[in-house]
Design an enzyme around this catalytic site. Structure first.
Site, PDB file in Angstrom:
ATOM      1  N   ARG A 115      27.600  25.612  49.027  1.00  0.00           N
ATOM      2  CA  ARG A 115      27.845  24.978  50.309  1.00  0.00           C
ATOM      3  C   ARG A 115      26.993  23.727  50.478  1.00  0.00           C
ATOM      4  O   ARG A 115      27.445  22.721  50.980  1.00  0.00           O
ATOM      5  CB  ARG A 115      27.538  25.961  51.445  1.00  0.00           C
ATOM      6  CG  ARG A 115      28.781  26.279  52.253  1.00  0.00           C
ATOM      7  CD  ARG A 115      28.470  27.241  53.369  1.00  0.00           C
ATOM      8  NE  ARG A 115      27.668  28.363  52.859  1.00  0.00           N
ATOM      9  CZ  ARG A 115      27.250  29.368  53.628  1.00  0.00           C
ATOM     10  NH1 ARG A 115      27.541  29.386  54.904  1.00  0.00           N
ATOM     11  NH2 ARG A 115      26.531  30.352  53.116  1.00  0.00           N
ATOM     12  N   GLY A 152      13.999  44.003  51.254  1.00  0.00           N
ATOM     13  CA  GLY A 152      15.208  43.310  50.804  1.00  0.00           C
ATOM     14  C   GLY A 152      16.378  44.234  50.538  1.00  0.00           C
ATOM     15  O   GLY A 152      17.405  43.808  50.012  1.00  0.00           O
ATOM     16  N   GLU A 199      35.098  44.955  39.256  1.00  0.00           N
ATOM     17  CA  GLU A 199      34.167  46.080  39.032  1.00  0.00           C
ATOM     18  C   GLU A 199      32.914  45.968  39.897  1.00  0.00           C
ATOM     19  O   GLU A 199      32.377  46.970  40.381  1.00  0.00           O
ATOM     20  CB  GLU A 199      33.779  46.132  37.550  1.00  0.00           C
ATOM     21  CG  GLU A 199      32.873  47.273  37.143  1.00  0.00           C
ATOM     22  CD  GLU A 199      33.561  48.636  37.209  1.00  0.00           C
ATOM     23  OE1 GLU A 199      33.244  49.382  38.139  1.00  0.00           O
ATOM     24  OE2 GLU A 199      34.396  48.936  36.341  1.00  0.00           O
ATOM     25  N   GLY A 218      27.967  48.375  42.265  1.00  0.00           N
ATOM     26  CA  GLY A 218      27.233  47.394  41.462  1.00  0.00           C
ATOM     27  C   GLY A 218      27.409  47.518  39.971  1.00  0.00           C
ATOM     28  O   GLY A 218      28.497  47.309  39.436  1.00  0.00           O
ATOM     29  N   LYS A 231      34.479  49.948  50.231  1.00  0.00           N
ATOM     30  CA  LYS A 231      34.407  50.497  48.872  1.00  0.00           C
ATOM     31  C   LYS A 231      35.283  51.741  48.743  1.00  0.00           C
ATOM     32  O   LYS A 231      35.949  51.948  47.726  1.00  0.00           O
ATOM     33  CB  LYS A 231      32.957  50.812  48.524  1.00  0.00           C
ATOM     34  CG  LYS A 231      32.105  49.546  48.358  1.00  0.00           C
ATOM     35  CD  LYS A 231      30.618  49.872  48.345  1.00  0.00           C
ATOM     36  CE  LYS A 231      29.785  48.629  48.068  1.00  0.00           C
ATOM     37  NZ  LYS A 231      28.344  48.863  48.345  1.00  0.00           N
TER      38      LYS A 231
END
Lengths: 439, 439
Positions: free
Chosen positions: B45, B185, B127, B132, B203
């Site tokens: 961006r 995080g 995938e 993950g 998901k």
């Protein structure tokens, strides 16, 4: 759409389930493939054996070569080297894709089969050869195709896991546990292939070949079976918070000069209880795959049994059939890396060493000195007098000394054990076992 | 062989790792694909943001549409619906295969993307969108292609697993645990998408679509978040030998008339400690897949993080690139089954109901009668006086009554709870939570 003709070689527990599911789920399989799958025949050695399971008796034939000539897709579930090898080579040469669960054949003649598939412009699939129902080979070959596998560490033989589990949880001796496994159908009448590690070694060779893009045959695998695992070893493992497991380990190793190699081995080892592999019970399989980017992955499920293994066979069959319909081909053999195989002596591992020593001052100092002289360092040491009559024939006091080392090369550790065995103060080396699987 | 031109959209934590690995492992990737992969640009961006990680600064561009025009393969890691959707549709229309990790987009516009891929004669892989680094979608779509998936039960959101794990192991309250997850995080500044279950629902929709060959969108998923999970719920779970987990559950359900349907839901539930999902700690993911032939399979690993997710993206990229080199195409969307979605009320589950009741004889009899009248049977009941000052304002004695039911429909269980709440002898419904995962 024209049906695809499927030939099945062999009608044991897996073959029977494959035939049954091909019929029971015919409609659904056709929708997934884009064409019907027609089972045109089942090659068996003797027609008179009753196969049950509601399979149309007219499908059985003893003429496998004739059956192959009419097939688009061939499923080989005979096992062993011959006639499986010749039949598969013939099928591939005649333009049929082949699905097999034959680990021994793949670990010994994999490259020859791949070359034949390449020449025939067809495919070779074998998910069922390793860890039964668990999707493992496809994830390694395709899902991790953009990653670098560092290590594969797993329980890939359900029979030995069952035997070791029963030695651990039910306190059985090795022979008793094998007898129980045989009674339940988890072990063959002749359990050699399982308990001596041949089965695990073939699987390890297949896993290493895929993981490291390197041809690895069963002969390249360092192999130790579980026949010498004793109740005392199992108890020793418990005492350090571990459990004895039969492991297959495929590792990328980096030499001192920075060059890469591969080490592949199967052997029993003590695994800390905190490691997820420690809780794999009964005849289940589980495989850890450690990759540079993905980190640690675990795959768990049933490693054997007619129905679970049939799932893997049919998954491969659908892939091969879809590709045939779509004019596609999946990935073939990948051996570009051809990393050198490194000998067992260079492997980094840890040892659990159980000694019977003279119970007098200074023995621990002597033992520690010998270990240090071999460049090995000690993680823990536990010394205790023998419980009841802790004396030998000559009336001399004896004690037990258990050492768990830090990591070192297998060669250094082996040399350490030899040196300890030669000490005057060491009466006997009671047991030596590797410790694997960090927490 | 001509290099394949790869365009990367987005340069967050996953994109940065993808770019780095494409460069670091260029040689190995080329050998696996059969052609070099050339990263031709990274659309961002704002150019001025420092991307670090040693990526050639000349690769960055703000003109995504122009970049797409030159690409053979496009990796979309922008996230969100727009502009991701338009860019992917443009890429597919222009003949580029697309790899994405965008679960929200797939769960909302999956069919549109698949159709565009079909029209363009190219591929769509994703995938990385679910769990993950764990190879999960490919195994369901390909390895289990010959089997019938009955159930997918998993922990697919690392943030909520971290929060619930800390509530369980460190005794934190919900808000404290979220704050800790944010500090590390594991949670966004605005944690809504995770804690309200939107991420898990997307998901679950993707998993159900693949597992049941049926289009399922995020709106079809029954969704309950974890914001109302209290320290008391976590303690109640402990008291029955369970732990609270946020689950995604996709099930094949058979109606009374034998017709099949699909139920898809995400909600917190108490999971018995003996179930392997109970021991999935921190931000890890794990998914159970139950198939007719394969039995229970488990897949475990890191469900998030830049590097692990990059592994899944690159695996897909290698597949798409290999197919481009070989002129092949992998399986497209499969929706032949189109099973009807069944409402939450028909789902079979169990409830843990914690009540505050008047401490007088006959209350248990009254409660039991109401439960039985709803066709629900009780597995265990535990009654105890409130510890210290067990009295309400009026000085009346109060007790705690905890009921765990046997299996029943969610509608019957919900009606049971309403009826209990209306009883004179029930002062309050303290907590209601489903119990999932047999041992």
């Amino acid at each position: 759409m024209e049906p695809l003709k499927v030939a099945l070689l062999g009608s044991g527990s897996v073959g029977t389930q494959v035939a049954r599911l091909l019929t029971a789920h015919a409609e659904e399989l056709a929708l997934r493939v884009g064409a019907p799958l027609e089972l045109i025949g089942i090659a068996v050695r003797r027609l008179e054996v009753d196969r049950g399971a509601g399979i149309d008796p007219s499908l059985f034939t003893t003429d496998a070569p004739e059956l192959l000539k009419r097939a688009d897709l061939v499923i080989e579930l005979i096992g062993g080297i011959e006639p499986a090898r010749t039949l598969i080579l013939d099928a591939l040469a005649s333009g049929a894709s082949v699905v097999t669960g034959n680990k021994a054949l793949l670990a010994e003649h994999g490259p020859e089969l791949y070359e034949a598939a390449d020449r025939g412009g067809v495919e070779l699939y074998y998910e069922a050869a390793v860890a039964g129902a668990i999707p493992l080979l496809r994830p390694i070959r395709e899902s991790l195709a953009g990653d670098r596998v560092q290590r594969v560490l797993g329980i890939v033989n359900g029979t030995t896991n069952y035997v070791l589990d029963k030695m651990d949880t039910a306190g059985l001796g090795f022979a008793e546990a094998v007898a129980q496994a045989q009674a339940l159908g988890y072990a063959e009448a002749d359990p050699t292939a399982d308990v001596e590690g041949y089965d695990a070694a073939a699987k390890a060779a297949i896993l290493a070949s895929l993981a490291f893009h390197t041809r690895v045959s069963a002969d390249d695998v360092h192999r130790e079976g579980i026949t010498s695992v004793t109740a005392a070893d199992v108890a020793s493992a418990k005492a350090i918070g571990a459990v004895v497991k039969m492991l297959a380990i495929c590792e990328r190793v980096v030499a001192a000069d920075g060059s890469e190699g591969v080490s592949v081995r199967v052997h029993p080892a003590m695994v800390p209880l905190s490691h997820p592999l420690a809780s794999v019970r009964e005849a289940f399989n589980a495989v850890f795959v450690e990759a540079e980017a993905a980190g640690e992955l675990m795959f768990y499920g049933r490693g054997a049994g007619g129905l679970p293994t049939a799932s893997a066979v049919l998954g491969d069959l659908v892939s091969a059939a879809r590709n045939r319909v779509g004019g596609s081909r999946g990935p073939g053999e990948s051996t570009y890396a051809q990393l050198p195989l490194r000998p067992m002596g260079e492997v980094i591992t840890r040892y659990h060493i159980s000694l019977e020593v003279a119970d007098r001052p200074g023995v621990l100092a002597t033992v520690s000195k010998v270990i240090a002289e071999h460049g090995v360092s000690i993680e823990t040491v536990r010394q205790q007098q023998f419980p009841a009559a802790g004396t030998d024939a000559g009336g001399q006091d004896r004690a037990s000394l258990v050492v768990v080392t830090h990591s070192a090369t297998d060669a250094a550790l082996e040399a350490t054990v030899s040196a300890l065995a030669g000490l005057d103060s060491v009466a006997a080396v009671v047991g030596v076992m590797r410790v694997e699987g960090e927490n």
